[in-house]
Enzyme design. Structure first.
Site, short mmCIF file in Angstrom:
data_model
loop_
_atom_site.label_atom_id
_atom_site.label_comp_id
_atom_site.label_asym_id
_atom_site.label_seq_id
_atom_site.Cartn_x
_atom_site.Cartn_y
_atom_site.Cartn_z
N ASP A 67 0.84 -1.21 0.00
CA ASP A 67 0.00 0.00 0.00
C ASP A 67 0.87 1.25 0.00
O ASP A 67 2.09 1.16 0.06
CB ASP A 67 -0.97 -0.02 1.20
CG ASP A 67 -0.27 -0.22 2.54
OD1 ASP A 67 0.98 -0.25 2.57
OD2 ASP A 67 -0.97 -0.35 3.54
N ASN A 137 -7.68 -0.12 14.00
CA ASN A 137 -9.09 -0.33 13.63
C ASN A 137 -9.28 -1.66 12.90
O ASN A 137 -10.36 -1.93 12.37
CB ASN A 137 -9.57 0.82 12.73
CG ASN A 137 -8.77 0.92 11.44
OD1 ASN A 137 -7.80 0.19 11.25
ND2 ASN A 137 -9.18 1.81 10.56
N HIS A 139 -7.54 -2.59 10.19
CA HIS A 139 -7.22 -2.59 8.76
C HIS A 139 -6.01 -3.45 8.45
O HIS A 139 -5.14 -3.65 9.31
CB HIS A 139 -7.08 -1.15 8.21
CG HIS A 139 -5.81 -0.43 8.57
ND1 HIS A 139 -5.69 0.94 8.50
CD2 HIS A 139 -4.59 -0.87 8.98
CE1 HIS A 139 -4.48 1.31 8.84
NE2 HIS A 139 -3.80 0.23 9.14
N GLU A 144 -9.69 -0.53 4.72
CA GLU A 144 -10.24 0.06 5.93
C GLU A 144 -11.54 -0.64 6.34
O GLU A 144 -12.05 -1.52 5.63
CB GLU A 144 -10.49 1.56 5.70
CG GLU A 144 -9.22 2.36 5.44
CD GLU A 144 -8.42 2.66 6.72
OE1 GLU A 144 -8.49 1.88 7.69
OE2 GLU A 144 -7.71 3.68 6.73
C1 F6R Z 1 1.46 -0.41 6.27
C2 F6R Z 1 0.18 -1.12 6.40
C3 F6R Z 1 -0.67 -0.94 7.60
C4 F6R Z 1 0.08 -1.33 8.88
C5 F6R Z 1 -0.79 -1.19 10.11
C6 F6R Z 1 -0.03 -1.47 11.39
O1 F6R Z 1 2.04 -0.66 5.01
O2 F6R Z 1 -0.18 -1.83 5.50
O3 F6R Z 1 -1.82 -1.73 7.46
O4 F6R Z 1 0.54 -2.64 8.76
O5 F6R Z 1 -1.34 0.10 10.19
O6 F6R Z 1 1.01 -0.54 11.53
P1 F6R Z 1 2.10 -0.68 12.67
O7 F6R Z 1 2.89 -1.89 12.34
O8 F6R Z 1 2.93 0.58 12.54
O9 F6R Z 1 1.36 -0.80 13.96
#
Ligand code: F6R
Length: 243
Positions: A67, A137, A139, A144
């Site tokens: 992403d 959340n 995701h 989302e």
């Molecule tokens: C980032 C991504 C997000 C993160 C998620 C957790 O490329 O795809 O879905 O994996 O927000 O982020 P952290 O690891 O920083 O808690």
């Protein structure tokens, strides 16, 4: 879904890195997809060490980014393309080339980015192993809350939670409004899907994702429907699984 619980983040990361390295060892031209964000950084660093030690071949695997923040590019510390380069590709001595696809968050034509990802997947997919983190959340990637379980590669507006939590990646305030992401469909089609979660602050959402019935309100719960998904959790993230 296989749930593996480790005493700490380091042990969790070591096991997940070994599993990714194993995929590439068995299939040197494997297509891998790694989340950015904080959780997989140590996994990327371990993979760099493994590659340097010759534990897996680094010259043929293919890479697709999971992403990107729309509006950010490779020079923006905290963008996915920047951080995957910094923690993974640069230290391995690999350049972004034809065997890799990264979303360009700065592109004027986002449809071309979507088409590019789909063309890359059509040529080299499905993904052999996808490494996901989980947002507060629920995701995965930027799929989302409310993402359909068959959703495709797309641009979508970010949840307020993702915008607020996302500030942690940047030194200066950023406008974070939308993201481009690999869809749930591509995640379900991946041959292996690894979900990594560390720390007690993820315990509630991890329980909802892994133990409650799958629902589009908790995107990561789609992994319960995946035929080969493994959750790698440290003790903090796993703390509420039995509650
Ligand atoms: C980032 C991504 C997000 C993160 C998620 C957790 O490329 O795809 O879905 O994996 O927000 O982020 P952290 O690891 O920083 O808690």
């Amino acid at each position: 879904m296989d749930i593996r619980i480790f005493p700490n983040h380091e042990a969790m990361t070591a096991a997940a890195a070994d599993a990714v390295a194993g995929v590439i060892t068995r299939k040197p031209d494997a297509l891998i997809c790694l989340a950015a964000g904080h959780t997989p950084v140590d996994l990327m660093k371990r993979l760099v060490v493994h590659a340097r030690e010759g534990k897996f071949p680094k010259d043929r695997f293919r890479f697709i980014s999971l992403d990107e923040w729309v509006g950010l590019g490779p020079k923006d510390s905290g963008s996915c393309i920047h951080d995957v380069g910094k923690y993974f590709l640069d230290d391995m001595g690999l350049e972004r080339g034809a065997r890799m696809f990264f979303f360009d968050g700065l592109a004027k034509d986002m449809q071309a980015q979507i088409d590019g990802a789909k063309a890359f997947l059509a040529a080299h997919g499905p993904i052999d192993v996808i490494v996901l983190g989980i947002g507060m959340n629920g995701h995965i990637g930027f799929n989302e809350v409310g993402s359909a379980f068959d959703s495709d590669v797309r641009v979508l507006p970010l949840d307020e939670t993702s915008k607020t939590v996302g500030a942690k990646y940047f030194d200066t305030p950023r406008t974070l409004e939308s993201g481009i992401t690999i869809g749930m469909r591509q995640i379900l089609e991946a041959k292996k899907a690894f979900l990594l979660a560390s720390s007690a602050k993820k315990a509630d959402i991890v329980r909802q994702a892994l133990k409650d019935p799958p629902t589009e309100r908790v995107p990561a719960s789609v992994l319960q429907k995946h035929p080969a998904a493994t959750a790698f959790l440290d003790a903090g993230a796993a703390a509420k699984l039995n509650g």
